[in-house]
Design a protein around this motif. Structure first.
Motif, PDB file in Angstrom:
ATOM      1  N   GLU A 122       0.820  -1.210   0.000  1.00 43.99           N
ATOM      2  CA  GLU A 122       0.000   0.000   0.000  1.00 43.99           C
ATOM      3  C   GLU A 122       0.855   1.262   0.000  1.00 43.99           C
ATOM      4  OE1 GLU A 122      -2.574  -0.253   3.352  1.00 43.99           O
ATOM      5  OE2 GLU A 122      -3.913  -1.743   2.424  1.00 43.99           O
ATOM      6  N   GLN A 123       2.104   1.140   0.430  1.00 43.91           N
ATOM      7  CA  GLN A 123       2.987   2.312   0.506  1.00 43.91           C
ATOM      8  C   GLN A 123       3.663   2.638  -0.816  1.00 43.91           C
ATOM      9  OE1 GLN A 123       4.859   2.706   4.726  1.00 43.91           O
ATOM     10  NE2 GLN A 123       5.461   0.714   3.926  1.00 43.91           N
ATOM     11  N   PHE A 124       3.550   1.749  -1.779  1.00 41.03           N
ATOM     12  CA  PHE A 124       4.248   1.920  -3.041  1.00 41.03           C
ATOM     13  C   PHE A 124       3.259   2.027  -4.196  1.00 41.03           C
ATOM     14  CE2 PHE A 124       7.023  -0.606  -0.236  1.00 41.03           C
ATOM     15  CZ  PHE A 124       8.079   0.288  -0.118  1.00 41.03           C
ATOM     16  N   PRO A 125       3.649   2.673  -5.297  1.00 39.22           N
ATOM     17  CA  PRO A 125       4.935   3.340  -5.507  1.00 39.22           C
ATOM     18  C   PRO A 125       5.023   4.668  -4.777  1.00 39.22           C
ATOM     19  CG  PRO A 125       3.532   3.705  -7.393  1.00 39.22           C
ATOM     20  CD  PRO A 125       2.770   2.769  -6.484  1.00 39.22           C
ATOM     21  N   VAL A 126       6.229   5.081  -4.466  1.00 45.53           N
ATOM     22  CA  VAL A 126       6.474   6.395  -3.868  1.00 45.53           C
ATOM     23  C   VAL A 126       6.494   7.410  -5.005  1.00 45.53           C
ATOM     24  CG1 VAL A 126       8.107   7.811  -2.588  1.00 45.53           C
ATOM     25  CG2 VAL A 126       7.761   5.413  -1.946  1.00 45.53           C
ATOM     26  N   ASN A 127       5.513   8.267  -5.069  1.00 44.24           N
ATOM     27  CA  ASN A 127       5.433   9.207  -6.197  1.00 44.24           C
ATOM     28  C   ASN A 127       5.302  10.658  -5.769  1.00 44.24           C
ATOM     29  OD1 ASN A 127       2.794   9.189  -5.266  1.00 44.24           O
ATOM     30  ND2 ASN A 127       2.068   7.832  -6.897  1.00 44.24           N
ATOM     31  N   THR A 128       5.560  10.939  -4.494  1.00 42.01           N
ATOM     32  CA  THR A 128       5.548  12.324  -4.028  1.00 42.01           C
ATOM     33  C   THR A 128       6.661  12.509  -3.019  1.00 42.01           C
ATOM     34  OG1 THR A 128       4.298  14.006  -2.813  1.00 42.01           O
ATOM     35  CG2 THR A 128       3.837  11.703  -2.270  1.00 42.01           C
ATOM     36  N   GLN A 129       7.225  13.696  -2.970  1.00 39.27           N
ATOM     37  CA  GLN A 129       8.315  13.975  -2.049  1.00 39.27           C
ATOM     38  C   GLN A 129       7.826  14.580  -0.745  1.00 39.27           C
ATOM     39  OE1 GLN A 129      10.777  16.005  -5.320  1.00 39.27           O
ATOM     40  NE2 GLN A 129      12.357  15.062  -4.070  1.00 39.27           N
ATOM     41  N   THR A 130       6.537  14.530  -0.507  1.00 42.19           N
ATOM     42  CA  THR A 130       5.967  15.123   0.703  1.00 42.19           C
ATOM     43  C   THR A 130       5.487  14.089   1.705  1.00 42.19           C
ATOM     44  OG1 THR A 130       3.765  15.257  -0.308  1.00 42.19           O
ATOM     45  CG2 THR A 130       5.223  17.156  -0.571  1.00 42.19           C
ATOM     46  N   MET A 131       5.586  12.796   1.373  1.00 39.90           N
ATOM     47  CA  MET A 131       5.072  11.764   2.275  1.00 39.90           C
ATOM     48  C   MET A 131       6.038  10.578   2.343  1.00 39.90           C
ATOM     49  SD  MET A 131       1.302   9.956   2.213  1.00 39.90           S
ATOM     50  CE  MET A 131       0.525  11.564   2.077  1.00 39.90           C
ATOM     51  N   PRO A 132       7.018  10.641   3.260  1.00 42.04           N
ATOM     52  CA  PRO A 132       7.965   9.524   3.403  1.00 42.04           C
ATOM     53  C   PRO A 132       7.252   8.254   3.858  1.00 42.04           C
ATOM     54  CG  PRO A 132       8.738  11.511   4.528  1.00 42.04           C
ATOM     55  CD  PRO A 132       7.309  11.748   4.155  1.00 42.04           C
ATOM     56  N   LEU A 133       7.925   7.124   3.711  1.00 46.00           N
ATOM     57  CA  LEU A 133       7.352   5.851   4.130  1.00 46.00           C
ATOM     58  C   LEU A 133       6.972   5.894   5.604  1.00 46.00           C
ATOM     59  CD1 LEU A 133       9.555   3.055   2.505  1.00 46.00           C
ATOM     60  CD2 LEU A 133       7.395   3.994   1.711  1.00 46.00           C
ATOM     61  N   ARG A 134       5.791   5.371   5.899  1.00 44.78           N
ATOM     62  CA  ARG A 134       5.305   5.345   7.277  1.00 44.78           C
ATOM     63  C   ARG A 134       5.732   4.075   7.992  1.00 44.78           C
ATOM     64  NH1 ARG A 134       0.613   3.332   9.568  1.00 44.78           N
ATOM     65  NH2 ARG A 134      -0.098   2.673   7.513  1.00 44.78           N
ATOM     66  N   LEU A 135       5.710   2.955   7.285  1.00 50.73           N
ATOM     67  CA  LEU A 135       6.066   1.665   7.874  1.00 50.73           C
ATOM     68  C   LEU A 135       7.415   1.225   7.325  1.00 50.73           C
ATOM     69  CD1 LEU A 135       2.588  -0.107   7.486  1.00 50.73           C
ATOM     70  CD2 LEU A 135       3.454   1.181   9.445  1.00 50.73           C
ATOM     71  N   LYS A 136       8.435   1.182   8.205  1.00 44.58           N
ATOM     72  CA  LYS A 136       9.795   0.910   7.730  1.00 44.58           C
ATOM     73  C   LYS A 136      10.482  -0.213   8.501  1.00 44.58           C
ATOM     74  CE  LYS A 136      11.016   5.097   8.782  1.00 44.58           C
ATOM     75  NZ  LYS A 136       9.730   5.690   9.221  1.00 44.58           N
ATOM     76  N   THR A 137       9.954  -0.574   9.646  1.00 48.63           N
ATOM     77  CA  THR A 137      10.620  -1.571  10.490  1.00 48.63           C
ATOM     78  C   THR A 137       9.646  -2.693  10.833  1.00 48.63           C
ATOM     79  OG1 THR A 137       9.971  -0.563  12.606  1.00 48.63           O
ATOM     80  CG2 THR A 137      11.961   0.303  11.519  1.00 48.63           C
ATOM     81  N   PRO A 138      10.161  -3.846  11.275  1.00 48.38           N
ATOM     82  CA  PRO A 138       9.269  -4.924  11.721  1.00 48.38           C
ATOM     83  C   PRO A 138       8.311  -4.472  12.819  1.00 48.38           C
ATOM     84  CG  PRO A 138      11.490  -5.773  11.406  1.00 48.38           C
ATOM     85  CD  PRO A 138      11.591  -4.291  11.252  1.00 48.38           C
ATOM     86  N   GLN A 139       8.801  -3.628  13.725  1.00 50.57           N
ATOM     87  CA  GLN A 139       7.926  -3.152  14.796  1.00 50.57           C
ATOM     88  C   GLN A 139       6.795  -2.296  14.247  1.00 50.57           C
ATOM     89  OE1 GLN A 139       8.321  -3.989  18.286  1.00 50.57           O
ATOM     90  NE2 GLN A 139       6.187  -3.366  18.017  1.00 50.57           N
ATOM     91  N   ASP A 140       7.085  -1.469  13.229  1.00 52.38           N
ATOM     92  CA  ASP A 140       6.036  -0.652  12.598  1.00 52.38           C
ATOM     93  C   ASP A 140       4.921  -1.534  12.053  1.00 52.38           C
ATOM     94  OD1 ASP A 140       7.475   1.660  13.117  1.00 52.38           O
ATOM     95  OD2 ASP A 140       8.411   1.724  11.129  1.00 52.38           O
TER      96      ASP A 140
END
Length: 284
Positions: free
Chosen positions: A182-200
């Motif tokens: 749901e986080q991809f593709p990254v197509n804007t520079q205003t919203m970094p990835l929200r879920l990046k770690t196993p804990q997230d």
């Protein structure tokens, strides 16, 4: 079987035979595979053995380890292999997301009628001719053929094909992958990835991190952290190739704490620095 090191971008061809692989050897490969299998063979997934006798379309993806055993000496068919970033331009369309390329809930093995088999054989033959041509836009055209095969699969009732077990671990893994994609593709520079770690991801799924890692390790054969990193680096490849964002912005958007750390992780997985990767594609 083709060695993974030989698959740089895209491969399609006929396979008159496939060397027998030990049934217990379940491999997780870093590419997608579409196989048209004619003859007797067996597929091995975690906790599942599927016997095939006839003409089948088999779809595998990097998430799911599998092994094969060729039973019929006259086994034949076609094979198509490609890495994650090859389909980055279309991988997130609704039809592709619903396909066995991405969704563990869909049948990875589909039995074909004679008419459907001839249609897919024709698509493979067209792909082979295109791959041997000098057409400068052949990668984009190959993506169209892949989508054609996916649509052929989606038209076949799932009840006609064997499915993987619907265990609690599979359900957790499918929810995990849904959240990740749901986080991809990254197509804007205003919203970094929200879920990046196993804990997230564990927090988003309302389960303990150990439960998530245990389920993913059981089904996929790798820890959650490795899968997340692989997917983020695949997105980085796509951004380096298809966007004009600089490396600093890409590192920030993909959630890396520093550009140097992003470059280190990217080089470890891709075998070259982000700028070397971008320069490589700019020269082609």
């Amino acid at each position: 079987m083709l060695q993974e090191s030989n698959i740089e971008r895209f491969y399609v061809g006929r396979k008159e035979w496939v060397p027998k692989m030990e049934p217990t050897e379940l491999f997780r490969r870093n590419y997608y595979m579409i196989i048209l299998s004619v003859g007797q063979s067996a597929l091995y997934y975690p906790n599942r053995r599927i016997l095939l006798d006839g003409t089948y379309l088999i779809v595998t993806n990097p998430r799911l380890p599998f092994g094969t055993e060729i039973i019929d000496e006259n086994h034949s068919g076609y094979v198509c292999l490609f890495p994650e970033d090859f389909i980055s331009q279309v991988a997130y369309s609704r039809s592709v997301l619903r396909s066995p390329l991405f969704n563990l809930a869909c049948p990875p093995v589909v039995k074909l009628s004679e008419q459907k088999a001839e249609r897919i054989k024709q698509i493979f033959e067209e792909m082979i001719l295109l791959d041997e041509s000098d057409y400068i836009f052949k990668e984009e055209r190959q993506l169209v053929y892949i989508q054609q095969i996916i649509h052929e699969i989606l038209q076949i009732p799932s009840s006609e094909s064997p499915t993987l077990p619907n265990s609690s671990s599979y359900r957790i893994v499918m929810r995990f992958y849904d959240l990740m994609e749901e986080q991809f593709p990254v197509n804007t520079q205003t919203m970094p990835l929200r879920l990046k770690t196993p804990q997230d991801f564990a927090d988003a799924l309302f389960i303990h991190r150990n439960s998530l890692n245990r389920a993913v390790k059981e089904v996929v054969g790798q820890p959650v952290s490795a899968i997340i990193t692989d997917r983020i680096v695949a997105e980085a490849r796509s951004l380096l190739r298809f966007s004009d964002w600089n490396v600093v912005d890409i590192a920030h958007m993909l959630g890396f704490s520093s550009t140097s750390y992003f470059c280190m992780v990217f080089k470890k997985i891709a075998g070259m620095s982000p700028m070397a990767f971008r320069n490589l594609w700019e020269k082609k």
